[in-house]
Scaffold this motif. Structure first.
Motif, PDB file in Angstrom:
ATOM      1  N   LEU A 194      20.251 -22.683  34.658  1.00  0.00           N
ATOM      2  CA  LEU A 194      20.404 -21.222  34.695  1.00  0.00           C
ATOM      3  C   LEU A 194      19.099 -20.554  35.104  1.00  0.00           C
ATOM      4  O   LEU A 194      19.101 -19.551  35.837  1.00  0.00           O
ATOM      5  CB  LEU A 194      20.869 -20.710  33.327  1.00  0.00           C
ATOM      6  N   GLY A 195      17.996 -21.106  34.623  1.00  0.00           N
ATOM      7  CA  GLY A 195      16.692 -20.561  35.007  1.00  0.00           C
ATOM      8  C   GLY A 195      16.426 -20.730  36.492  1.00  0.00           C
ATOM      9  O   GLY A 195      15.879 -19.838  37.146  1.00  0.00           O
ATOM     10  N   LEU A 196      16.828 -21.880  37.030  1.00  0.00           N
ATOM     11  CA  LEU A 196      16.670 -22.108  38.459  1.00  0.00           C
ATOM     12  C   LEU A 196      17.481 -21.103  39.272  1.00  0.00           C
ATOM     13  O   LEU A 196      17.033 -20.617  40.312  1.00  0.00           O
ATOM     14  CB  LEU A 196      17.116 -23.530  38.823  1.00  0.00           C
ATOM     15  N   LEU A 245      14.318 -18.229  39.037  1.00  0.00           N
ATOM     16  CA  LEU A 245      13.634 -18.672  40.243  1.00  0.00           C
ATOM     17  C   LEU A 245      14.421 -18.347  41.514  1.00  0.00           C
ATOM     18  O   LEU A 245      13.912 -18.522  42.631  1.00  0.00           O
ATOM     19  CB  LEU A 245      13.372 -20.178  40.174  1.00  0.00           C
ATOM     20  N   LYS A 246      15.688 -17.903  41.338  1.00  0.00           N
ATOM     21  CA  LYS A 246      16.524 -17.502  42.482  1.00  0.00           C
ATOM     22  C   LYS A 246      16.699 -18.640  43.482  1.00  0.00           C
ATOM     23  O   LYS A 246      16.707 -18.431  44.694  1.00  0.00           O
ATOM     24  CB  LYS A 246      15.917 -16.278  43.201  1.00  0.00           C
ATOM     25  N   ASN A 282       6.765 -31.504  33.085  1.00  0.00           N
ATOM     26  CA  ASN A 282       7.970 -30.901  33.661  1.00  0.00           C
ATOM     27  C   ASN A 282       7.637 -29.714  34.552  1.00  0.00           C
ATOM     28  O   ASN A 282       8.260 -29.498  35.598  1.00  0.00           O
ATOM     29  CB  ASN A 282       8.921 -30.448  32.557  1.00  0.00           C
ATOM     30  N   VAL A 283       6.638 -28.934  34.147  1.00  0.00           N
ATOM     31  CA  VAL A 283       6.218 -27.774  34.941  1.00  0.00           C
ATOM     32  C   VAL A 283       5.689 -28.226  36.304  1.00  0.00           C
ATOM     33  O   VAL A 283       6.037 -27.644  37.344  1.00  0.00           O
ATOM     34  CB  VAL A 283       5.144 -26.962  34.189  1.00  0.00           C
ATOM     35  N   VAL A 284       4.871 -29.283  36.311  1.00  0.00           N
ATOM     36  CA  VAL A 284       4.319 -29.786  37.570  1.00  0.00           C
ATOM     37  C   VAL A 284       5.440 -30.294  38.479  1.00  0.00           C
ATOM     38  O   VAL A 284       5.474 -29.998  39.680  1.00  0.00           O
ATOM     39  CB  VAL A 284       3.295 -30.902  37.316  1.00  0.00           C
ATOM     40  N   LYS A 295       3.470 -21.004  39.525  1.00  0.00           N
ATOM     41  CA  LYS A 295       3.299 -21.753  38.277  1.00  0.00           C
ATOM     42  C   LYS A 295       3.830 -20.988  37.077  1.00  0.00           C
ATOM     43  O   LYS A 295       4.479 -21.560  36.193  1.00  0.00           O
ATOM     44  CB  LYS A 295       1.819 -22.081  38.074  1.00  0.00           C
ATOM     45  N   ALA A 296       3.579 -19.673  37.024  1.00  0.00           N
ATOM     46  CA  ALA A 296       4.005 -18.869  35.876  1.00  0.00           C
ATOM     47  C   ALA A 296       5.523 -18.903  35.717  1.00  0.00           C
ATOM     48  O   ALA A 296       6.043 -18.994  34.596  1.00  0.00           O
ATOM     49  CB  ALA A 296       3.513 -17.426  36.031  1.00  0.00           C
ATOM     50  N   HIS A 297       6.254 -18.834  36.826  1.00  0.00           N
ATOM     51  CA  HIS A 297       7.715 -18.866  36.766  1.00  0.00           C
ATOM     52  C   HIS A 297       8.216 -20.216  36.272  1.00  0.00           C
ATOM     53  O   HIS A 297       9.149 -20.280  35.465  1.00  0.00           O
ATOM     54  CB  HIS A 297       8.300 -18.556  38.142  1.00  0.00           C
ATOM     55  N   CYS A 298       7.603 -21.278  36.758  1.00  0.00           N
ATOM     56  CA  CYS A 298       8.008 -22.628  36.340  1.00  0.00           C
ATOM     57  C   CYS A 298       7.699 -22.858  34.859  1.00  0.00           C
ATOM     58  O   CYS A 298       8.488 -23.474  34.137  1.00  0.00           O
ATOM     59  CB  CYS A 298       7.310 -23.670  37.194  1.00  0.00           C
ATOM     60  N   VAL A 299       6.545 -22.350  34.404  1.00  0.00           N
ATOM     61  CA  VAL A 299       6.195 -22.458  32.985  1.00  0.00           C
ATOM     62  C   VAL A 299       7.226 -21.724  32.131  1.00  0.00           C
ATOM     63  O   VAL A 299       7.687 -22.242  31.105  1.00  0.00           O
ATOM     64  CB  VAL A 299       4.787 -21.881  32.720  1.00  0.00           C
ATOM     65  N   GLY A 300       7.628 -20.525  32.563  1.00  0.00           N
ATOM     66  CA  GLY A 300       8.611 -19.747  31.812  1.00  0.00           C
ATOM     67  C   GLY A 300       9.942 -20.458  31.697  1.00  0.00           C
ATOM     68  O   GLY A 300      10.525 -20.529  30.600  1.00  0.00           O
ATOM     69  N   VAL A 301      10.435 -21.008  32.802  1.00  0.00           N
ATOM     70  CA  VAL A 301      11.729 -21.698  32.787  1.00  0.00           C
ATOM     71  C   VAL A 301      11.684 -22.932  31.893  1.00  0.00           C
ATOM     72  O   VAL A 301      12.569 -23.142  31.049  1.00  0.00           O
ATOM     73  CB  VAL A 301      12.149 -22.078  34.225  1.00  0.00           C
TER      74      VAL A 301
END
Length: 237
Positions: free
Chosen positions: A144-146, A150-151, A200-202, A212-218
């Motif tokens: 769902l986050g993707l 992240l659209k 997982n963020v990387v 990076k901030a968006h990936c960290v949030g998801v």
């Protein structure tokens, strides 16, 4: 002279992430020449000549170059994703999470070590069920986050690739198996989970190329939802 390019989607430069025609050219057994990336003009993948331990150290250090080598050039994620590999990875991930939960709960229940066989079977099945449901929540929140944060354009194969990359990047959960041999403080479980989150963020950044901030949030929301689900189920009689 043999070309090293494999079938399917082209490999990628570990430096800039662009696709390249081939990573190396082999003139004879043991005699290869590493190819350069047309975009950044650097060697596309120097890890080809590196020992496994060097690659592992760079993965532990969260170097994106090492993750690109592993995911795109070694595992070839994005060329022909095998459903069997995805399902096996998910199964191993669930079992390792179940082991983590059992170790965590076992440390708390050391005082009440006298249990019947029926009680032990019930606890094991409950822990496995908690791990299964927790991972279902984790994967659902991640996807769902993707889609909505992240659209990422919806494509089932693309989502499978990202999910497999995130699960593979959770490799540090294997460290939990050492607790069967050596004793570690309960804080070691927390350290492993933090490392898995950052890994997982990387992997998510490498696969999606989002900030990076968006990936960290998801990843943070997905992990938080999973652990809250596990805590809630463990407290449910």
């Amino acid at each position: 002279m043999a070309d090293a390019n494999s079938e399917g989607e082209a490999p990628r430069c570990v430096g800039c992430g662009r696709r390249v025609k081939t990573l190396f050219v082999q003139y004879s057994p043991g005699n290869i020449r590493l190819m350069k990336c047309d975009n950044c003009k650097a060697v596309a993948d120097p890890y080809i000549e590196c020992e496994f331990m060097i690659i592992l150290i760079d993965l532990i250090l969260h170097k994106t170059r090492a993750y690109r080598h592993l995911l795109f050039n070694k595992l070839h994620i994005g060329s022909s994703l095998d459903k069997g590999i995805l399902y096996q990875s998910i199964l191993v991930h669930i079992v390792l999470d179940a082991f983590r939960i059992s170790v965590s709960e076992g440390n708390k229940a050391d005082r009440n070590s006298s249990r019947s066989m029926l009680s032990t079977i019930f606890i094991c099945s409950k822990v496995l069920g908690n791990s299964l449901l927790g991972n279902v929540v984790f994967m659902a929140i991640l996807l769902l986050g993707l889609r909505y944060i992240l659209k990422l354009s919806f494509h089932i194969m693309r989502y499978r690739e990202v999910l497999l990359a995130v699960i593979i990047s959770s490799y540090f959960k294997l460290f939990l198996l050492t607790m069967m041999v050596w004793e570690f403080p309960s804080s070691a479980i927390f350290i492993v989970e933090i490392f898995v989150l950052s890994s997982n963020v990387v992997a998510l950044r490498v696969m999606t190329q989002f900030p990076k901030a968006h990936c960290v949030g998801v990843c943070l929301v997905a992990h938080a939802a999973k652990h809250l689900t596990e805590r809630w189920l463990l407290r449910t009689p």
